[in-house]
Design a protein around this motif. Structure first.
Motif, PDB file in Angstrom:
ATOM      1  N   ASP A 235       0.832  -1.459   0.020  1.00 53.22           N
ATOM      2  CA  ASP A 235       0.058  -0.153   0.092  1.00 53.22           C
ATOM      3  C   ASP A 235       0.929   1.370  -0.068  1.00 53.22           C
ATOM      4  O   ASP A 235       0.227   2.396  -0.551  1.00 53.22           O
ATOM      5  N   ALA A 236       2.096   1.200   0.444  1.00 53.88           N
ATOM      6  CA  ALA A 236       3.048   2.350   0.503  1.00 53.88           C
ATOM      7  C   ALA A 236       3.570   2.747  -0.992  1.00 53.88           C
ATOM      8  O   ALA A 236       4.164   3.640  -0.873  1.00 53.88           O
ATOM      9  N   PHE A 237       3.278   1.761  -1.835  1.00 53.54           N
ATOM     10  CA  PHE A 237       4.096   1.864  -3.161  1.00 53.54           C
ATOM     11  C   PHE A 237       3.280   2.146  -4.363  1.00 53.54           C
ATOM     12  O   PHE A 237       3.563   1.541  -5.509  1.00 53.54           O
ATOM     13  N   ILE A 238       2.023   2.914  -4.157  1.00 55.05           N
ATOM     14  CA  ILE A 238       1.088   2.905  -5.194  1.00 55.05           C
ATOM     15  C   ILE A 238       1.321   4.186  -5.837  1.00 55.05           C
ATOM     16  O   ILE A 238       0.492   4.708  -6.767  1.00 55.05           O
ATOM     17  N   THR A 239       2.560   5.026  -5.736  1.00 60.33           N
ATOM     18  CA  THR A 239       2.460   6.363  -6.468  1.00 60.33           C
ATOM     19  C   THR A 239       3.774   6.172  -7.456  1.00 60.33           C
ATOM     20  O   THR A 239       4.785   5.425  -7.273  1.00 60.33           O
ATOM     21  N   ARG A 240       3.481   6.821  -8.625  1.00 59.41           N
ATOM     22  CA  ARG A 240       4.724   7.207  -9.558  1.00 59.41           C
ATOM     23  C   ARG A 240       5.379   8.374  -9.334  1.00 59.41           C
ATOM     24  O   ARG A 240       4.824   9.065  -8.343  1.00 59.41           O
ATOM     25  N   ILE A 241       6.345   8.831 -10.012  1.00 59.53           N
ATOM     26  CA  ILE A 241       7.136  10.213  -9.392  1.00 59.53           C
ATOM     27  C   ILE A 241       6.544  11.314 -10.139  1.00 59.53           C
ATOM     28  O   ILE A 241       6.804  12.449  -9.634  1.00 59.53           O
ATOM     29  N   ASN A 242       5.498  11.411 -11.204  1.00 59.01           N
ATOM     30  CA  ASN A 242       5.125  12.360 -11.633  1.00 59.01           C
ATOM     31  C   ASN A 242       6.013  13.275 -12.174  1.00 59.01           C
ATOM     32  O   ASN A 242       5.892  14.644 -11.999  1.00 59.01           O
ATOM     33  N   ARG A 243       7.045  12.926 -12.972  1.00 59.47           N
ATOM     34  CA  ARG A 243       8.174  13.663 -13.499  1.00 59.47           C
ATOM     35  C   ARG A 243       8.519  12.978 -14.901  1.00 59.47           C
ATOM     36  O   ARG A 243       7.979  11.891 -15.086  1.00 59.47           O
ATOM     37  N   PRO A 244       9.147  13.746 -15.890  1.00 59.79           N
ATOM     38  CA  PRO A 244       9.588  13.185 -16.956  1.00 59.79           C
ATOM     39  C   PRO A 244      10.309  11.978 -16.838  1.00 59.79           C
ATOM     40  O   PRO A 244      11.030  11.937 -15.796  1.00 59.79           O
ATOM     41  N   PRO A 245      10.506  10.827 -17.633  1.00 64.82           N
ATOM     42  CA  PRO A 245       9.683  10.768 -18.706  1.00 64.82           C
ATOM     43  C   PRO A 245       8.193  10.363 -18.686  1.00 64.82           C
ATOM     44  O   PRO A 245       7.382  10.435 -19.655  1.00 64.82           O
ATOM     45  N   GLU A 246       7.815  10.166 -17.385  1.00 64.78           N
ATOM     46  CA  GLU A 246       6.416   9.663 -17.407  1.00 64.78           C
ATOM     47  C   GLU A 246       5.428  10.476 -17.896  1.00 64.78           C
ATOM     48  O   GLU A 246       4.331  10.189 -18.529  1.00 64.78           O
ATOM     49  N   THR A 247       5.812  11.940 -17.451  1.00 67.89           N
ATOM     50  CA  THR A 247       4.669  12.966 -17.790  1.00 67.89           C
ATOM     51  C   THR A 247       4.554  13.179 -19.200  1.00 67.89           C
ATOM     52  O   THR A 247       3.754  13.991 -19.554  1.00 67.89           O
ATOM     53  N   LEU A 248       5.678  12.946 -19.957  1.00 70.35           N
ATOM     54  CA  LEU A 248       5.799  13.714 -21.319  1.00 70.35           C
ATOM     55  C   LEU A 248       4.559  13.363 -22.250  1.00 70.35           C
ATOM     56  O   LEU A 248       4.012  14.249 -22.679  1.00 70.35           O
ATOM     57  N   PRO A 249       4.101  12.288 -22.308  1.00 70.91           N
ATOM     58  CA  PRO A 249       3.084  12.020 -23.230  1.00 70.91           C
ATOM     59  C   PRO A 249       1.865  12.316 -22.589  1.00 70.91           C
ATOM     60  O   PRO A 249       0.568  12.186 -23.469  1.00 70.91           O
ATOM     61  N   GLN A 250       1.470  12.700 -21.531  1.00 71.18           N
ATOM     62  CA  GLN A 250       0.393  12.768 -20.819  1.00 71.18           C
ATOM     63  C   GLN A 250      -0.233  14.105 -21.056  1.00 71.18           C
ATOM     64  O   GLN A 250       0.336  15.283 -20.988  1.00 71.18           O
ATOM     65  N   ALA A 251      -1.541  14.178 -21.501  1.00 73.21           N
ATOM     66  CA  ALA A 251      -2.043  15.423 -21.791  1.00 73.21           C
ATOM     67  C   ALA A 251      -2.611  16.003 -20.398  1.00 73.21           C
ATOM     68  O   ALA A 251      -2.733  17.330 -20.147  1.00 73.21           O
ATOM     69  N   HIS A 252      -3.057  15.097 -19.603  1.00 74.48           N
ATOM     70  CA  HIS A 252      -3.545  15.551 -17.964  1.00 74.48           C
ATOM     71  C   HIS A 252      -2.574  14.988 -16.939  1.00 74.48           C
ATOM     72  O   HIS A 252      -2.305  13.594 -17.319  1.00 74.48           O
ATOM     73  N   ASN A 253      -2.421  15.411 -16.218  1.00 75.11           N
ATOM     74  CA  ASN A 253      -1.600  14.977 -15.031  1.00 75.11           C
ATOM     75  C   ASN A 253      -2.303  13.972 -14.181  1.00 75.11           C
ATOM     76  O   ASN A 253      -3.441  13.882 -14.154  1.00 75.11           O
ATOM     77  N   ASN A 254      -1.596  12.932 -13.794  1.00 72.48           N
ATOM     78  CA  ASN A 254      -2.168  11.882 -13.121  1.00 72.48           C
ATOM     79  C   ASN A 254      -3.218  11.173 -13.688  1.00 72.48           C
ATOM     80  O   ASN A 254      -4.412  11.053 -13.149  1.00 72.48           O
ATOM     81  N   THR A 255      -3.036  10.797 -14.933  1.00 72.27           N
ATOM     82  CA  THR A 255      -4.196   9.981 -15.688  1.00 72.27           C
ATOM     83  C   THR A 255      -3.441   8.660 -16.402  1.00 72.27           C
ATOM     84  O   THR A 255      -2.369   8.460 -16.302  1.00 72.27           O
ATOM     85  N   GLY A 256      -4.250   7.883 -16.861  1.00 77.24           N
ATOM     86  CA  GLY A 256      -3.806   6.652 -17.338  1.00 77.24           C
ATOM     87  C   GLY A 256      -3.665   5.798 -16.228  1.00 77.24           C
ATOM     88  O   GLY A 256      -3.298   6.169 -14.973  1.00 77.24           O
ATOM     89  N   VAL A 257      -3.542   4.367 -16.355  1.00 81.63           N
ATOM     90  CA  VAL A 257      -3.319   3.494 -15.375  1.00 81.63           C
ATOM     91  C   VAL A 257      -1.687   3.540 -15.153  1.00 81.63           C
ATOM     92  O   VAL A 257      -1.362   3.469 -13.935  1.00 81.63           O
ATOM     93  N   LEU A 258      -0.967   3.346 -16.095  1.00 82.26           N
ATOM     94  CA  LEU A 258       0.456   3.308 -16.235  1.00 82.26           C
ATOM     95  C   LEU A 258       1.051   4.300 -15.092  1.00 82.26           C
ATOM     96  O   LEU A 258       1.799   3.750 -14.350  1.00 82.26           O
ATOM     97  N   VAL A 259       0.696   5.457 -15.214  1.00 79.92           N
ATOM     98  CA  VAL A 259       1.616   6.404 -14.559  1.00 79.92           C
ATOM     99  C   VAL A 259       0.886   7.332 -13.617  1.00 79.92           C
ATOM    100  O   VAL A 259       1.419   8.278 -12.995  1.00 79.92           O
TER     101      VAL A 259
END
Ligand code: HEM
Length: 426
Positions: free
Chosen positions: A32-56
């Motif tokens: 339960d403590a590890f369900i967050t991603r980092i919300n930084r590039p490269p993860e955020t690059l292809p996202q149109a909106h922050n914190n969307t999609g399952v993967l990131v």
């Protein structure tokens, strides 16, 4: 190898876990403590909106997206026979295509496999698939996604992971953010929507409005979660490809043994099905070993912890970047005897028939814990049905020395090869 669990300063402190027991303690026991991603590039690059999609996405958004995605997959038949039928349709089409190849002495299996796997997900999500003789759009799409995956791990990208504010520096923004991030995304959209010959500027403008259209659609349809641009990219993504097929060319005796077992259980009048799987432990063991030996995803994606945790005695303060290094775990002699050796028997007990679950548990190509691969069920079904159909129908002989070292990237791919296909009958 620097140890079982060590900190890398690059320049953010990142904990790298290279041992199964540490990974399990962190990602399963304290999952339960590890369900967050980092919300930084490269993860955020292809996202149109922050914190969307399952993967990131992270936390509540992720919970909702994951739960809904799995529900949609289930509704589409993942847990029933429907998905098997879907995979089998794709397998039949691929086998037909291979049968039509006149010269079977020098066959490149790259596109037949990609299209077979890509068509399953395309048909499930979008209701259409590509014909083998009319698949240029699909190929274009795969090549773009492939380029993007490689670029996403470039030096500039890693620099932006450490210093996300760099994306506001104009030259870096141009080189690093648009070139590596947005442009492949635009290209992907253009491939999806069949848009050709746009100048780069028009491309960006066009893609922005398309993004909006896609997002509006995402936000207004019940299947929005599986249809996000990121997932659309995944339909042709090498990550959904079968693992390196070459392993089995190097071991003809293993190939023969799998075929012998398939003939025993299934015969030749029909293709293997999921109901045969429990009776084919050796085939299962070979697939496990292919996934371990020719692992595709070397490192689990970025994870951070939402609270202080202690992993096997080591403190991990809140917000630390934690990497599970799948590659090192699966190539570690303390977990897999003679780990460099391709040995399917390691997954079988002494009777040669019963699977050894203690060894299988440590083989983690799909990651581990709450954010482990959401498509594992589908991927494993495809692996079994496609692999066993191939071996039942053909003997595969490599045309030259096969080099099993992977082409490096976010997803490891096999070097190109051709092979001879010899049709099999009993
Ligand atoms: C052999 C094929 C596949 C392999 C080896 C694989 C492996 C992985 C790995 C290692 C992760 C990251 C886990 C983590 O960071 O903790 C992942 C995540 C994911 N995979 Fe797969 N995958 C495969 C096929 C698929 C398929 C077919 C689908 C979709 C139908 C899929 C959908 C996902 C999703 C949605 C996630 C993100 C899960 C989350 O963050 O909650 N994968 N996969």
């Amino acid at each position: 190898m620097y140890g079982l669990c060590f900190t890398l300063w690059a320049p953010l402190p990142a904990i790298v876990i290279t041992h199964y027991d540490y990974l399990k303690d962190a990602f399963v026991t304290q999952g339960d403590a590890f369900i967050t991603r980092i919300n930084r590039p490269p993860e955020t690059l292809p996202q149109a909106h922050n914190n969307t999609g399952v993967l990131v996405s992270s936390r509540e958004n992720w919970r909702l997206q994951r739960r809904t995605s799995l529900k949609i997959l289930r509704d589409f038949g993942l847990s029933r026979n429907l998905m098997e039928e879907q995979v089998m349709r794709s397998v039949h089409e691929m086998l037909q295509q291979i049968e039509n190849i006149n010269d079977k002495k020098k066959v490149d299996m790259f596109w037949p496999i990609r299209l077979c796997v890509g068509n399953v997900i395309n048909e499930s999500l979008f209701g259409y698939h590509y014909k083998y003789d009319d698949a240029d759009r699909f190929k274009n799409f795969v090549q773009i996604a492939d380029r993007h995956l490689r670029a996403a791990l470039g030096k500039l990208q890693l620099l932006m992971t450490a210093f996300p504010w760099l994306r506001h520096v104009p030259i870096i923004r141009e080189l690093g953010y648009h070139k590596i991030g947005t442009t492949p995304f635009c290209e992907t959209l253009c491939a999806v929507f069949s848009i050709k010959d746009l100048s780069r500027k028009r491309l960006l403008i066009k893609s922005k409005s398309m993004m909006e259209r896609v997002n509006q659609k995402i936000l207004s349809t019940p299947t929005k979660i599986l249809s996000t641009p990121r997932q659309m990219k995944q339909t042709g993504n090498p990550g959904l490809d079968m693992p390196n097929l070459c392993s089995r060319f190097l071991y003809p005796e293993i190939q023969d043994k799998v075929r012998e077992k398939i003939f025993e259980v299934v015969g030749t009048s029909r293709l293997p099905s999921m109901s045969d799987k429990p009776n084919m432990p050796y085939t299962q063991a070979v697939i496990h070993e292919v996934q371990r030996h020719s692992n595709m995803i070397p490192v689990m994606l970025f994870h951070t912890n939402t609270e202080d945790v202690v992993v096997k005695g080591q403190n991990v303060p809140t917000g630390t970047l934690v990497f599970g290094q799948i590659w090192s775990i699966m190539k570690n002699d303390s977990m897999f005897d003679e780990s460099q050796k391709f040995n399917p028997s390691r997954y079988l007990q002494a009777d040669g028939k019963t699977l050894n679950n203690a060894v299988i548990e440590k083989k983690i190509p799909f990651g581990i814990g709450k954010k482990a691969c959401a498509g594992e069920g589908l991927a494993r079904m495809e692996l079994f049905l496609i692999f066993s159909a191939f071996i039942q129908k053909y003997e595969f002989i490599a045309n030259s020395n096969i080099d099993l070292s992977p082409d490096w990237g976010g997803v490891l791919t096999s070097k190109s090869y051709t092979c001879q296909l010899i049709p099999q009958t009993v």
